[in-house]
Scaffold this active site. Structure first.
Site, mmCIF file in Angstrom:
data_model
loop_
_atom_site.group_PDB
_atom_site.id
_atom_site.type_symbol
_atom_site.label_atom_id
_atom_site.label_comp_id
_atom_site.label_asym_id
_atom_site.label_seq_id
_atom_site.Cartn_x
_atom_site.Cartn_y
_atom_site.Cartn_z
ATOM 1 N N CYS A 40 14.389 -14.624 -29.538
ATOM 2 C CA CYS A 40 13.938 -13.868 -28.376
ATOM 3 C C CYS A 40 14.365 -14.598 -27.093
ATOM 4 O O CYS A 40 14.553 -15.816 -27.081
ATOM 5 C CB CYS A 40 12.410 -13.735 -28.424
ATOM 6 S SG CYS A 40 11.703 -12.684 -27.130
ATOM 7 N N ARG A 44 9.730 -19.671 -24.047
ATOM 8 C CA ARG A 44 8.987 -20.692 -24.797
ATOM 9 C C ARG A 44 9.596 -21.005 -26.160
ATOM 10 O O ARG A 44 9.096 -21.867 -26.884
ATOM 11 C CB ARG A 44 7.533 -20.200 -25.000
ATOM 12 C CG ARG A 44 6.806 -19.973 -23.709
ATOM 13 C CD ARG A 44 5.532 -19.154 -23.915
ATOM 14 N NE ARG A 44 5.824 -17.796 -24.333
ATOM 15 C CZ ARG A 44 4.889 -16.858 -24.540
ATOM 16 N NH1 ARG A 44 3.614 -17.152 -24.361
ATOM 17 N NH2 ARG A 44 5.229 -15.650 -24.916
ATOM 18 N N CYS A 104 4.484 -12.544 -28.510
ATOM 19 C CA CYS A 104 5.697 -11.904 -28.008
ATOM 20 C C CYS A 104 5.336 -10.719 -27.104
ATOM 21 O O CYS A 104 4.703 -9.754 -27.538
ATOM 22 C CB CYS A 104 6.568 -11.423 -29.178
ATOM 23 S SG CYS A 104 8.108 -10.637 -28.643
#
Lengths: 202, 202, 202, 202
Positions: A40, A44, A104
């Site tokens: 993604c 982070r 997410c």
């Protein structure tokens, strides 16, 4: 931008000296990474950091919610499919790792609906439209990883390479709060922390 | 994959302890990165490493040749446009950094033609079709950065944010052999190493 | 009020044209300031002017003597604590700047005692009751800045964000007579003019 | 913080020279502002800018949603009431201007409920609990200005000063998108743009 440039100066004096020769050599002979990672864009979940990888190690594709669309070639701009094609057919990577993550934002918005309309996000997240019924975010994040692996297998040259034993697909999940890594067992569909000792094919 | 899991174990004992609190906090409150980076999937050009960034700092989009298609919303899966939309409209990043690099396989193949047909790569690289005439690879890699910035400005909500002073676009180029960073001067179109002291707006 | 309306007409013809787009855009997408400033209501210490900031840049809390009470939630109306909560938890500012100033009427009255009884001022200034023993006004004004930073750290979600590296607290003092800015070195507790070149973390 | 310090350097070379003498003089004789402004902390609504005011002109109180609690003295820390007391009883301002604004995040959350719980924000916004039934945000923002003026009149020394003709209260609303100023007619309760020519008491 100024802060990034200072970060670069810091990179030059800290990490760079250890890698100076490797960068020169990689520029000369080209890259030859052994694995591709689909992750993604989330700030982070940096694959190179999480896997303690170095320059030249990982071909990294990052998009919203680590999705791969099903195989559907046409004249449109398919950046993710193009990247996976480059990894498999040009670079001949031996492994593709799909890394999901907890917390997410894309998955959260998909479950709560409405928030993701936009010009492109809604259409992009519709790849995972089957998750609407899942309800639980933690389960949905796991389901996205399974879905991405299933979609990878719709690409004929991926299926052929997997069938021939020349390519392996892996799924895992990065737990942001614990900074833990959970590995997908593709037989059972379960995720288990690698800190508990999982069996891994070489 | 076993090597990656060993890399993760190494991450747990080396970098992780310094970031344990930050991961917990970022999981709790969500990400809030100040900048997005558009970079290549190439295994040699990791933005978080090059900018000495940490968890939560950079929203990172990686595709082949760090391209952004022109604004063209439809029902198709536009992963890159969706990611830039997420960065600008959901996360409200203040800066977008387009980072090209030398020795780019995508650009090389584009210039030599033929190699990039494939199912998706040819269509994807056609975003940069105007570079066919450039000839020189080093110049073409610079031109890709300028083109991506120009394409970003075709997105109406990016143009509006830039015009309003709420978003800045930056271009730079990572020289793999030297591990050097060259910054694009958007007035002159020239790239200059940041090690020679460039003026940077905050 | 008529003078203020004339001032507004003046704003429309002088500063406004440069900011017209920014105001429209900020109305559309909402504010997203990167920093909060805690300053005094005093008519001589306007943060937006002193920092040459523009619309959308700074979330500004102004009360008497730039104080923050220690963390103590209850059902009462805590305007300052509510404002700092809005800045940190809703807006996710990356920096909080506490700006004291010289010739502060609140601090002066606190030191001379008696003058500040009133219905509310006495109770409000009692946040800084520990300064009674300081004596010197210039030193007391510096001590207020240190105290406010210490009180900010009593808020659990501020401490967590600071510990995680997601929030930074800064102290400074505006010298009204010289229109100079002194920055607090939080290691030594000393204030030093920024015109003498201080080292500042990004 | 570094950007703020650069902003300060910019202030020194641009606006400061015009005000150098005024700062010196204001430091020597103290402030004596003629008006107090109650405004929101919102980064888009800076009173000194909007009213083209200079150092020494305006005593400025900024909190979330430009609220004043009803008069209720006790031993708790009432920062806003203390500030208004300082303005009225110590500085003897002749005017208090309550300036609301459009697109107010505090008012928006109040109307949608739920979002404002927190440790302090919920309690603070409960000053305007009567607005729950209003529904329309634009009307609620106007109602907050009327409510704050009504609450100011619950302070006995404000009512006494107003009754004696020594203090006037004014309400206005800053329209962020248009950068327009609407003045409250306290007889009719209506707001009207000052650009259409309103009658204003001196």
């Amino acid at each position: 931008m100024r802060k990034l440039i200072e970060g670069f100066q810091n990179f030059r004096t800290s990490a760079f000296p250890d890698y100076a020769r490797r960068f020169q050599w990689l520029a000369e002979v080209g890259q030859n990474p052994r694995a591709a990672v689909v992750a993604c864009c989330d700030s982070r979940v940096d694959p190179q950091m999480i896997f303690s990888a170095g320059p030249g190690d990982l071909f990294i594709i990052r998009n919203v919610a680590n999705l791969i669309p099903p195989y559907h070639p046409n004249s449109d701009y398919h950046g993710t499919s193009a990247a996976i094609e480059f990894a498999v057919r040009q670079l001949r990577v031996a492994d593709i790792v799909v890394m999901g993550h907890t917390n997410c934002g894309g998955v959260k918005a998909l479950l709560s609906q409405g928030e993701l309309d936009g010009d492109f996000i809604g259409a992009w997240m519709s790849i995972a439209a089957s998750l609407h019924g899942v309800g639980d975010q933690a389960e949905a994040e796991r389901q996205v990883v399974r879905l991405t692996i299933a979609n990878l297998m719709t690409f004929p040259w991926i299926r052929a390479a997997v069938d021939a034993g020349g390519l392996r697909l892996h799924g895992c999940l990065f737990d942001v709060a614990e900074a833990d890594l959970l590995l997908l067992n593709q037989d059972t569909g379960e995720f288990k922390s690698v800190r508990q000792g999982v069996e891994v094919p070489l």
